[in-house]
Design a protein around this motif. Structure first.
Motif, PDB file in Angstrom:
ATOM      1  N   GLY A   1      92.797  55.636  22.357  1.00  0.00           N
ATOM      2  CA  GLY A   1      92.070  56.211  23.424  1.00  0.00           C
ATOM      3  C   GLY A   1      91.433  54.929  23.912  1.00  0.00           C
ATOM      4  O   GLY A   1      91.226  54.979  25.411  1.00  0.00           O
ATOM      5  N   LEU A   2      91.095  53.948  22.987  1.00  0.00           N
ATOM      6  CA  LEU A   2      90.360  52.861  23.784  1.00  0.00           C
ATOM      7  C   LEU A   2      91.204  52.040  24.851  1.00  0.00           C
ATOM      8  O   LEU A   2      90.844  51.660  25.745  1.00  0.00           O
ATOM      9  CB  LEU A   2      90.127  51.939  22.739  1.00  0.00           C
ATOM     10  N   PHE A   3      92.614  51.837  24.545  1.00  0.00           N
ATOM     11  CA  PHE A   3      93.278  51.060  25.421  1.00  0.00           C
ATOM     12  C   PHE A   3      93.904  52.045  26.577  1.00  0.00           C
ATOM     13  O   PHE A   3      94.196  51.453  27.623  1.00  0.00           O
ATOM     14  CB  PHE A   3      94.451  50.430  24.577  1.00  0.00           C
ATOM     15  N   PHE A   4      94.126  53.438  26.460  1.00  0.00           N
ATOM     16  CA  PHE A   4      94.737  54.170  27.382  1.00  0.00           C
ATOM     17  C   PHE A   4      93.748  55.396  27.906  1.00  0.00           C
ATOM     18  O   PHE A   4      94.160  56.110  28.934  1.00  0.00           O
ATOM     19  CB  PHE A   4      96.200  54.775  26.894  1.00  0.00           C
ATOM     20  N   GLY A   5      92.715  55.740  27.197  1.00  0.00           N
ATOM     21  CA  GLY A   5      91.945  56.789  27.598  1.00  0.00           C
ATOM     22  C   GLY A   5      91.042  56.835  28.986  1.00  0.00           C
ATOM     23  O   GLY A   5      91.226  57.796  29.606  1.00  0.00           O
TER      24      GLY A   5
ATOM     25  N   PHE B   1      83.906  60.174   9.608  1.00  0.00           N
ATOM     26  CA  PHE B   1      85.304  60.442  10.415  1.00  0.00           C
ATOM     27  C   PHE B   1      85.041  61.581  11.305  1.00  0.00           C
ATOM     28  O   PHE B   1      85.712  61.564  12.557  1.00  0.00           O
ATOM     29  CB  PHE B   1      85.896  61.166   9.105  1.00  0.00           C
ATOM     30  N   CYS B   2      84.310  62.440  11.037  1.00  0.00           N
ATOM     31  CA  CYS B   2      83.803  63.461  12.306  1.00  0.00           C
ATOM     32  C   CYS B   2      83.222  62.843  13.624  1.00  0.00           C
ATOM     33  O   CYS B   2      83.628  63.174  14.393  1.00  0.00           O
ATOM     34  CB  CYS B   2      83.117  64.530  11.626  1.00  0.00           C
ATOM     35  N   VAL B   3      82.457  62.029  13.005  1.00  0.00           N
ATOM     36  CA  VAL B   3      81.515  61.245  14.410  1.00  0.00           C
ATOM     37  C   VAL B   3      82.374  60.709  15.196  1.00  0.00           C
ATOM     38  O   VAL B   3      82.417  60.685  16.342  1.00  0.00           O
ATOM     39  CB  VAL B   3      80.383  60.673  13.660  1.00  0.00           C
ATOM     40  N   ALA B   4      83.281  59.734  14.269  1.00  0.00           N
ATOM     41  CA  ALA B   4      83.991  58.988  14.993  1.00  0.00           C
ATOM     42  C   ALA B   4      85.182  59.724  15.863  1.00  0.00           C
ATOM     43  O   ALA B   4      85.373  59.186  17.165  1.00  0.00           O
ATOM     44  CB  ALA B   4      84.957  58.145  14.109  1.00  0.00           C
ATOM     45  N   LEU B   5      85.629  60.712  15.264  1.00  0.00           N
ATOM     46  CA  LEU B   5      86.421  61.619  16.090  1.00  0.00           C
ATOM     47  C   LEU B   5      85.988  62.293  17.359  1.00  0.00           C
ATOM     48  O   LEU B   5      86.618  62.370  18.643  1.00  0.00           O
ATOM     49  CB  LEU B   5      87.401  62.431  15.164  1.00  0.00           C
ATOM     50  N   ILE B   6      84.991  62.968  16.995  1.00  0.00           N
ATOM     51  CA  ILE B   6      84.278  63.866  17.864  1.00  0.00           C
ATOM     52  C   ILE B   6      83.500  62.938  19.039  1.00  0.00           C
ATOM     53  O   ILE B   6      83.827  63.186  20.117  1.00  0.00           O
ATOM     54  CB  ILE B   6      83.223  64.732  17.442  1.00  0.00           C
ATOM     55  N   GLY B   7      82.660  62.194  18.575  1.00  0.00           N
ATOM     56  CA  GLY B   7      82.139  61.203  19.416  1.00  0.00           C
ATOM     57  C   GLY B   7      83.035  60.228  20.325  1.00  0.00           C
ATOM     58  O   GLY B   7      82.999  60.113  21.559  1.00  0.00           O
ATOM     59  N   GLY B   8      84.005  59.957  19.760  1.00  0.00           N
ATOM     60  CA  GLY B   8      85.124  58.824  20.362  1.00  0.00           C
ATOM     61  C   GLY B   8      85.789  59.695  21.508  1.00  0.00           C
ATOM     62  O   GLY B   8      85.997  59.182  22.384  1.00  0.00           O
TER      63      GLY B   8
ATOM     64  N   ILE C   1      94.008  59.353   6.097  1.00  0.00           N
ATOM     65  CA  ILE C   1      93.450  60.108   7.149  1.00  0.00           C
ATOM     66  C   ILE C   1      92.553  59.170   7.970  1.00  0.00           C
ATOM     67  O   ILE C   1      92.366  59.346   9.352  1.00  0.00           O
ATOM     68  CB  ILE C   1      92.663  61.226   6.385  1.00  0.00           C
ATOM     69  N   GLY C   2      91.935  58.185   7.306  1.00  0.00           N
ATOM     70  CA  GLY C   2      90.816  57.468   8.067  1.00  0.00           C
ATOM     71  C   GLY C   2      91.720  56.651   9.188  1.00  0.00           C
ATOM     72  O   GLY C   2      91.430  56.400  10.204  1.00  0.00           O
ATOM     73  N   VAL C   3      92.959  56.093   8.686  1.00  0.00           N
ATOM     74  CA  VAL C   3      93.783  55.356   9.531  1.00  0.00           C
ATOM     75  C   VAL C   3      94.389  56.007  10.676  1.00  0.00           C
ATOM     76  O   VAL C   3      94.356  55.501  11.732  1.00  0.00           O
ATOM     77  CB  VAL C   3      94.764  54.499   8.482  1.00  0.00           C
ATOM     78  N   GLY C   4      94.700  57.203  10.455  1.00  0.00           N
ATOM     79  CA  GLY C   4      95.274  58.015  11.272  1.00  0.00           C
ATOM     80  C   GLY C   4      94.228  58.194  12.545  1.00  0.00           C
ATOM     81  O   GLY C   4      94.635  58.042  13.531  1.00  0.00           O
ATOM     82  N   ILE C   5      92.914  58.330  12.141  1.00  0.00           N
ATOM     83  CA  ILE C   5      91.851  58.806  12.961  1.00  0.00           C
ATOM     84  C   ILE C   5      91.751  57.248  13.943  1.00  0.00           C
ATOM     85  O   ILE C   5      91.506  57.129  15.147  1.00  0.00           O
ATOM     86  CB  ILE C   5      90.656  59.172  12.464  1.00  0.00           C
ATOM     87  N   GLY C   6      91.811  56.231  13.031  1.00  0.00           N
ATOM     88  CA  GLY C   6      91.694  54.959  13.716  1.00  0.00           C
ATOM     89  C   GLY C   6      93.068  54.431  14.955  1.00  0.00           C
ATOM     90  O   GLY C   6      92.687  54.093  15.951  1.00  0.00           O
TER      91      GLY C   6
ATOM     92  N   VAL D   1      83.847  56.145  28.940  1.00  0.00           N
ATOM     93  CA  VAL D   1      85.048  56.285  28.264  1.00  0.00           C
ATOM     94  C   VAL D   1      85.287  55.204  27.158  1.00  0.00           C
ATOM     95  O   VAL D   1      85.422  55.778  25.923  1.00  0.00           O
ATOM     96  CB  VAL D   1      86.152  56.601  29.137  1.00  0.00           C
ATOM     97  N   LYS D   2      85.171  54.251  27.539  1.00  0.00           N
ATOM     98  CA  LYS D   2      85.659  52.797  26.567  1.00  0.00           C
ATOM     99  C   LYS D   2      84.495  53.019  25.318  1.00  0.00           C
ATOM    100  O   LYS D   2      84.558  52.677  24.370  1.00  0.00           O
ATOM    101  CB  LYS D   2      86.040  51.786  27.170  1.00  0.00           C
ATOM    102  N   THR D   3      83.334  53.161  26.112  1.00  0.00           N
ATOM    103  CA  THR D   3      81.958  53.086  24.925  1.00  0.00           C
ATOM    104  C   THR D   3      82.233  54.043  23.896  1.00  0.00           C
ATOM    105  O   THR D   3      82.115  53.845  22.853  1.00  0.00           O
ATOM    106  CB  THR D   3      80.796  53.039  25.804  1.00  0.00           C
TER     107      THR D   3
END
Length: 512
Positions: A216-220, A80-87, A205-210, A171-173
């Motif tokens: 972010g993927l579509f608008f970031g 979860f942390c890697v996904a959020l911080i790295g994303g 919580i996981g779904v919220g991060i998703g 950014v998308k990556t």
């Protein structure tokens, strides 16, 4: 023997270790690419980010000793942390670069690299312990998880180079790879749900991060584009990330500007000053220049100036990035500036490394124009070495002329004169010139030939917008704060073995 459930769980662990390793290596090289683009000096940034990432992994592996219970839920939260911080890493990096004080972006990048590296370092020990916990022997669990990790590392590197960076951008990556980490976490959460207390809470919580990562993927990227716009003086009308660099075109009234990796290549309002000095002193000092080589110059403007000479029968232009040439041939603003020069029947474009081209070709040229980017990294530094200029000399006809763009003798005095000294070290005669280009500042060139160079008798036989015969002597005059007599500086040739020009360049431009 493992029962069916244990076999299934062990396979999940091995697959998870391989996938998170792919994500880890992508984040590692992504941070290096971010540093190279935003902070410059690619070799330095990749070295620092890889070193920090590996250091972080070591720290994470050490901290993993504290994780001996509830291993699966700890692994899920690490993902979860890697996904959020790295994303969000690339998105935040562009925002910090646009709005925060100078130096903050470097601190952020190195910090985030260390943090994600540490989280990545915790993953494998936890998975190994979990595999051992479900009944796989320690030797087998360690070997298999490590195999998945190393194989995943190779796949991640290949995917970043050939898929993620060219097709998704930085950014998308980051958001996409963050989603992959999150997907692994959610799959593991579901498959091990019977072992996990408060399963629904973790799932929500996981779904919220998703949801955040998908947004972010579509608008970031669009938001990051607005951040990046603040780095440029004028509105951006074209931006793309090729296999080699980020290409940006801006437009404000009559001013068209081309940037490569954030560095200005030309402004349409004053590019004629730069390109006329690059081209005409060399062309005008050669009788009947028929065969011309341009190294760099993928925007086509130098070729346009060369085509003014009726004697020219062939121009060979060597530019590494086909995307720049494609843009020069298709963008209506660039076409207006270069007048379609690269599509002329006398122009042959080669998309390859200039050093490699000179090693491979057997052609001799009347005029060689070296219009390459500044030597701000290792790959470009080799194009400013004694070895490279020796190759240039070896393809120059006995009475031919060379002209090299050599950065600014005002802003980067030591760099300019080091380039000049490097060219002179190949036993070529040199002449030093510089010109004021408002968008660049004062810019320098080095003219070279096997013969003595006499600019006093030069006559330009074609139309120009700036350069005249009478002003040549003024271009060769240098003030006391920009001439070759540099206090406390040892002037020596730049070579492949001793590439000291990179450090000189970085120091010279750090305040500009």
């Amino acid at each position: 023997m493992l029962n069916e459930k244990a076999v299934r769980q062990s396979k999940i662990i091995y697959w998870s270790s391989g996938i998170v390793s792919i994500c880890g290596i992508i984040f590692e090289v992504l941070f290096g690419a971010l540093g190279s683009y935003i902070l410059g000096d690619g070799v330095k940034q990749y070295t620092l980010t890889i070193s920090l990432f590996l250091t972080g992994m070591g720290i994470g592996a050490s901290l993993s000793e504290k994780f001996m219970r509830n291993l699966i839920i700890k692994f899920i939260w690490i993902e979860f942390c890697v996904a959020l911080i790295g994303g969000f890493s690339s998105f935040i990096m562009f925002g910090i670069t646009a709005f925060a004080p100078a130096g903050t972006d470097a601190f952020y990048l190195y910090s985030i690299t260390l943090i994600v590296g540490a989280l990545t370092g915790v993953e494998l020990p936890i998975l190994i312990r979990k595999a051992n916990e479900i009944g796989v022997t320690l030797n087998k669990s360690t070997a298999r998880v490590l195999f998945s990790d190393y194989a995943g590392g190779l796949i991640g590197g290949v995917l970043f180079v050939f898929l993620f960076r060219p097709y998704f951008g930085m950014v998308k990556t980051a958001f996409l790879v963050g989603l992959i980490n999150l997907t692994v976490a959610l799959i593991v959460l579901w498959l091990f749900r019977k072992e996990i207390r408060h399963f629904i809470v973790h799932a929500v919580i996981g779904v919220g991060i998703g949801v955040l990562l998908i947004a972010g993927l579509f608008f970031g990227e669009e938001m990051a584009f607005t951040f990046e716009q603040k780095l440029y003086q004028d509105p951006i009308i074209h931006m793309e990330e090729s296999s080699y660099q980020k290409i940006t075109v801006t437009h404000d009234e009559e001013d068209i500007r081309l940037y490569l990796d954030g560095s200005l290549q030309f402004s349409s309002v004053d590019q004629h000053r730069y390109h006329e000095v690059l081209v005409h002193p060399a062309m005008a000092n050669v009788d009947n220049p028929e065969n011309v080589l341009i190294l760099g110059g993928g925007d086509g403007i130098a070729a346009k100036e060369v085509l003014k000479y009726e004697d020219v029968k062939q121009i060979t232009l060597v530019d590494l990035d086909p995307a720049v040439v494609e843009l020069a041939n298709t963008n209506r603003h660039l076409l207006k500036i270069n007048e379609g020069a690269l599509m002329d029947e006398n122009v042959q474009v080669k998309n390859m490394d200039a050093f490699q081209f000179l090693e491979d070709t057997s052609e001799w040229y009347d005029v060689i124009l070296v219009d390459l980017p500044d030597p701000n990294n290792e790959s470009l530094n080799k194009l400013y070495t004694k070895e490279f200029y020796s190759l240039v000399r070896n393809h120059l006809k006995p009475e031919g002329m060379i002209m090299v763009q050599a950065t600014s003798p005002v802003f980067a005095r030591e760099v300019y004169w080091t380039i000049s000294e490097t060219i002179s070290s190949t036993d070529l005669n040199t002449e030093n010139l510089h010109v004021d280009v408002p968008s660049f500042g004062n810019w320098g060139f080095v003219m070279a030939s096997r013969e003595e160079i006499d600019l006093d008798t030069m006559e330009i036989p074609v139309s120009t917008s700036f350069l005249t015969n009478d002003m040549m002597s003024a271009l060769t005059a240098f003030g006391k704060d920009e001439d070759q007599e540099i206090p406390n500086f040892e002037l020596k040739a730049n070579t492949l073995i001793d590439p000291h020009l990179i450090q000189i360049y970085e120091k010279a431009w750090e305040n500009y």
